[in-house]
Write an enzyme that holds these catalytic residues in place. Structure first.
Site, mmCIF file in Angstrom:
data_model
loop_
_atom_site.group_PDB
_atom_site.id
_atom_site.type_symbol
_atom_site.label_atom_id
_atom_site.label_comp_id
_atom_site.label_asym_id
_atom_site.label_seq_id
_atom_site.Cartn_x
_atom_site.Cartn_y
_atom_site.Cartn_z
ATOM 1 C CG HIS A 49 -1.855 1.142 1.292
ATOM 2 N ND1 HIS A 49 -1.886 2.039 2.323
ATOM 3 C CD2 HIS A 49 -2.819 1.524 0.418
ATOM 4 C CE1 HIS A 49 -2.855 2.920 2.099
ATOM 5 N NE2 HIS A 49 -3.431 2.635 0.946
ATOM 6 C CG HIS B 107 -3.382 9.627 0.223
ATOM 7 N ND1 HIS B 107 -4.093 10.413 1.112
ATOM 8 C CD2 HIS B 107 -4.117 8.500 0.041
ATOM 9 C CE1 HIS B 107 -5.200 9.786 1.459
ATOM 10 N NE2 HIS B 107 -5.241 8.617 0.821
HETATM 11 O O1 G3P Z 1 -6.437 1.731 -3.042
HETATM 12 C C1 G3P Z 1 -6.698 1.341 -1.732
HETATM 13 C C2 G3P Z 1 -6.513 2.466 -0.755
HETATM 14 O O2 G3P Z 1 -5.299 3.112 -1.029
HETATM 15 C C3 G3P Z 1 -7.634 3.454 -0.795
HETATM 16 O O3 G3P Z 1 -7.577 4.415 0.200
HETATM 17 O O4 G3P Z 1 -7.078 6.649 1.028
HETATM 18 O O5 G3P Z 1 -5.346 4.881 1.194
HETATM 19 O O6 G3P Z 1 -5.919 5.870 -1.013
HETATM 20 P P1 G3P Z 1 -6.425 5.499 0.354
HETATM 21 MG MG MG Z 2 -4.667 4.669 -2.321
#
Ligand code: G3P
Ligand code: MG
Length: 244
Positions: A10, A52
Site C-alpha cells: 500500500h 495521496h
Molecule cells: O487503493 C486502496 C486504498 O489506497 C484506498 O484508500 O485513502 O489509502 O488511497 P487510500
Molecule cells: Mg490509495
C-alpha cells in the site's frame, strides 16, 4: 480475468518508507511484493504524480495544494524527511518515473486515480496516457482503481484495455450496476467494513476482491478465508511472511 496477488503493498510499503515515493516502491519489492498500490494526482501543470493528499502539508511540511503547484516546484519538496531522517531528500515521483522503476523491479502497479477536487476526468485521462505509453502491457499486468466514478468512466473511455477496480468503503446499493457499467474487473473494499456476505456476492458475480488497508495478519487470514483475493497492506513483507 485479472489475477490479483494475495498481498499488495500500500502506497509502496508505507509502514517502512515514506508513502508514494520511489524508495517506498523499491522497499515493497525488496519485501517480496509483486504488486504495489499508489495514488496519482495531477500537478498544477497537469503532470500525474504520486501523492495521496490534496494538501502537501502532511508529507512535505508545505501548506499548499498539489493542484496549485507545477511539477517542477513539487519536485523541489522533501517528501521523505517527515517519515524519518534516513529518508530526507526523497522526492514526489512522477508517474512516469514510478512506472520505469516498477518495470525494472518486475512489480505491477495498482494505479489509484486520486483526483483533486474537480479534476476527476483530467487525472484519469493523463494517467491512462502515461500508463499506455510507458507500461509493457503485453508482458506485465496492471490495474487502475478509483473511488471516483467519473475518473473510472474517463479511464474506460481513454484506455478500455486497462483493467479497472471500483474502490468503495463498503459496497453501495448500486454496486452491481456501477461495476457492470464501468466494466470493472475488481472491487476494493475497506477491510474493516467487508462482510462474508459482501465477499460471497462479489465473488459470485465473477469479480476479484481486494481489501485495504489491512496490517494485522490475523484479520488478513479471516478475510482470505471469507473469499477475499488480495490484501492491500502497508507492511507487505510482514504480511507475506505471516501468511506463508
Ligand atoms: O487503493 C486502496 C486504498 O489506497 C484506498 O484508500 O485513502 O489509502 O488511497 P487510500
Ligand atoms: Mg490509495
Amino acid at each position: 480475468m485479472i489475477e490479483l496477488p494475495r498481498v499488495m503493498g500500500h502506497r509502496g510499503a508505507a509502514a517502512s518508507a515514506p508513502e508514494n515515493t520511489l524508495i517506498s516502491l523499491r522497499t515493497a519489492a525488496e519485501q517480496g511484493a509483486r504488486w504495489v498500490e499508489f495514488d496519482v494526482m495531477l500537478s498544477g501543470d497537469g503532470v500525474p504524480m504520486l501523492i495521496h493528499d490534496e494538501n502537501l502539508r502532511r508529507t512535505t511540511g508545505r501548506d499548499a495544494l498539489v493542484a496549485k503547484m507545477p511539477a517542477a516546484d513539487l519536485r523541489q519538496l522533501d517528501a521523505g524527511a517527515w517519515f524519518g531522517a534516513a529518508f530526507a531528500g526523497a522526492r514526489i515521483p512522477t508517474l512516469e518515473e514510478a512506472l520505469a522503476l516498477l518495470v525494472e523491479l518486475g512489480v505491477s502497479p495498482n494505479l489509484e486515480i486520486k483526483p483533486s477536487a474537480g479534476a476527476d476526468e483530467a487525472t484519469a485521462i493523463a494517467s491512462m496516457r502515461v500508463l499506455v505509453k510507458h507500461w509493457p502491457l503485453d508482458r506485465m499486468p496492471v490495474l487502475t482503481s478509483s473511488f471516483s466514478r467519473k475518473s473510472l468512466r474517463a479511464a474506460q473511455r481513454e484506455a478500455p484495455q486497462i483493467p479497472r477496480g471500483l474502490l468503495v468503503t463498503r459496497p453501495p446499493r448500486d454496486w452491481v450496476e456501477v461495476a457492470a457499467e464501468l466494466a470493472c474487473s475488481t472491487i476494493h473494499i475497506d477491510g474493516r467494513r467487508v462482510t462474508p456476505q459482501h465477499a460471497e456476492r462479489i465473488k459470485g458475480a465473477g469479480y476479484r476482491l481486494a481489501v485495504y488497508t489491512v496490517n494485522d495478519p490475523v484479520d488478513a487470514r479471516h478475510l482470505l478465508a471469507a473469499g477475499v483475493d488480495c490484501i492491500i497492506t502497508d507492511a507487505p513483507g510482514a504480511m507475506i511472511a505471516s501468511l506463508s
